[in-house]
Design an enzyme around this catalytic site. Structure first.
Site, mmCIF file in Angstrom:
data_model
loop_
_atom_site.group_PDB
_atom_site.id
_atom_site.type_symbol
_atom_site.label_atom_id
_atom_site.label_comp_id
_atom_site.label_asym_id
_atom_site.label_seq_id
_atom_site.Cartn_x
_atom_site.Cartn_y
_atom_site.Cartn_z
ATOM 1 N N ASP A 231 0.858 -1.196 0.000
ATOM 2 C CA ASP A 231 0.000 0.000 0.000
ATOM 3 C C ASP A 231 0.892 1.243 0.000
ATOM 4 O O ASP A 231 2.005 1.186 -0.512
ATOM 5 C CB ASP A 231 -0.974 -0.054 1.192
ATOM 6 C CG ASP A 231 -2.266 0.711 0.911
ATOM 7 O OD1 ASP A 231 -2.178 1.864 0.466
ATOM 8 O OD2 ASP A 231 -3.358 0.172 1.145
ATOM 9 N N HIS A 254 2.111 1.927 -3.201
ATOM 10 C CA HIS A 254 1.242 2.929 -3.810
ATOM 11 C C HIS A 254 1.848 4.329 -3.799
ATOM 12 O O HIS A 254 1.144 5.311 -3.947
ATOM 13 C CB HIS A 254 -0.129 2.939 -3.120
ATOM 14 C CG HIS A 254 -0.906 1.668 -3.331
ATOM 15 N ND1 HIS A 254 -2.170 1.477 -2.849
ATOM 16 C CD2 HIS A 254 -0.581 0.515 -3.973
ATOM 17 C CE1 HIS A 254 -2.591 0.261 -3.178
ATOM 18 N NE2 HIS A 254 -1.645 -0.337 -3.848
#
Ligand SMILES: *[C@@H]1O[C@H](CO)[C@@H](O)[C@H](O)[C@H]1NC(C)=O
Ligand SMILES: *[C@@H]1O[C@H](CO)[C@@H](O)[C@H](O)[C@H]1NC(C)=O
Length: 405
Positions: A231, A254
């Site tokens: 993430d 991310h």
């Protein structure tokens, strides 16, 4: 004989003082810790912490020695401590239970948390292994759980590995965090934070394993660290200001994100965030600002991303106010954002996406940008909605909504 033993005592005493084994030094092994990686050492760690935290005088040190493995369940290290600074010398490895049934106290969704500890320093070459794979495999990421001692049933949620709340003047350096069930490091309500030389590592497909999450905190410095996650590499959330991020290598993951803002309670404001000299490889996003379309008012302003290398990022530069929904009704205002000196490649055709709400984004500056496709020979483009700002020097791909100067 007598002279020799006197000499030895002298040497031990002096070297002990030199490396901090004075009366203010606490070693977890002296509190009944086993360190075999199988026996639950949580209670002994709490006892050791209480002694160090209660120690008067100069900075107490809590030592977690090398070459041992400490099994800890959900554990809370609470302050305030007597001294205004406390050091944890962290070597060896700390491991989480390797089955869900062994977890206790995880309804807090925190594995190890420090609350209300000022001047905390955690330093060393230690490793934290959250054994997150037992949480990632199945959804939902929580389960009902009956505590053995009182028969109470509670809901266990995938915990963050290390959580800090109200820890002013916090320093984290040198250690490694792997495979957290949820976020690796989350910091809340803390002012004056320095993070350096950390290594954070989880598979690119592990859910919600943010590297470092900052919320409601200011004067934060994150540098010289390697972060691979499933993430956000680093996420800066509401209530945060004066944040520097320098020489951080991210990917997979991310990317470096401001937000998301506009969701949940508390301040939705972020300002003065400066990201410099970072490398993002194989991450979904590079530099991102994301806000929720409905919800609470707030702002993201005075933000710079500069000297950024991207490699095979899906969206190297992205402001995303349409996050998960429509653009109407947004209450978070984005302004004074600069992206300067970006080089590298994009996985998708839209290398620069500036997707703002009806409130519009103001003073967005792109300066000296050169992004090309990660697929040789393919073109890259940009997307704009409700954006005001300017392009300085060369900006590739061209961003037509910005005025050039
Ligand atoms: C952030 O960087 C700026 C410029 O180098 C510096 O003046 C400021 O003190 C830094 N802030 C923190 C919290 O380290
Ligand atoms: C952009 O980068 C590419 C490849 O790295 C290079 O060939 C090109 O000349 C650069 N363009 C500008 C305007 O700097």
């Amino acid at each position: 004989m007598e002279i020799t033993s006197y000499f030895l005592i002298m040497v031990f005493t002096l070297s002990g003082l030199a490396i901090g084994y004075g009366e203010n030094s606490f070693n977890v092994l002296d509190f009944g810790v086993i360190g075999d990686g199988k026996t639950d050492d949580s209670n002994a760690f709490v006892k050791a912490w209480r002694s160090a935290c209660g120690a008067a005088g100069g900075a107490p040190t809590l030592t977690i020695p090398a070459r041992k493995s400490y099994l800890l369940k959900s554990i809370r290290f609470t302050g305030p401590c007597r001294s205004n600074s406390i050091r944890v010398q962290f070597e060896g490895s700390i491991v989480a239970p390797n089955s869900r049934s062994q977890w206790t106290g995880c309804e807090s969704a925190k594995w190890m948390q420090f609350v209300n500890v000022k001047g905390l320093v955690i330093t060393g070459t230690g490793q934290i292994d959250g054994r997150g794979y037992i949480w990632w495999r199945k959804k939902p990421n929580q389960f009902n759980h009956t505590e053995h001692n009182n028969g109470r049933t509670s809901t266990c949620k995938a915990p963050n590995a290390l959580h800090f709340n109200k820890c002013d003047n916090l320093r984290l350096e040198g250690f490694t965090s792997r495979n957290s069930p949820n976020k690796h490091i989350s910091i809340q309500n803390s002012n004056g934070v320095s993070i350096s030389n950390l290594r954070i590592d989880a598979p690119g497909n592990s859910p919600n394993t943010d590297g470092i999450d900052i919320s409601s905190s200011s004067q934060v410095n994150i540098k010289d660290s390697f972060i691979r996650t499933g993430d956000d590499c680093i996420a800066i959330k509401g209530g945060s200001s004066y944040i520097n991020i320098t020489h951080v290598t991210c990917g997979p993951g991310h990317g470096i994100s401001i937000g998301s803002l506009g969701f949940g309670s508390g301040s939705q404001n972020v300002e003065e965030v400066h990201v410099r000299n970072c490398d993002l490889t194989g991450s979904t996003n590079g530099a991102r600002i994301k806000t929720w379309p409905r919800g609470n008012p707030g702002y993201a302003r005075a933000i710079t991303f500069e000297h950024i290398r991207v490699s095979s990022c899906k969206y190297p530069i992205i402001i995303d106010q349409g996050y998960h929904e429509l653009l109407t009704g947004a209450k978070v205002k984005v302004s004074d954002v600069t992206f300067r000196d970006f080089r590298g490649t994009s996985m998708t055709p839209v290398a620069i996406k500036l997707d703002c709400s009806e409130l519009s984004c103001n003073n967005i500056v792109l300066d000296n940008i050169n992004l090309s496709s990660a697929r040789p020979g393919k073109p890259v483009t940009s997307f704009c909605r409700n954006v005001h700002g300017k392009a300085i020097s060369t900006v590739v791909p061209h961003v037509p909504c910005l005025s050039s100067s």
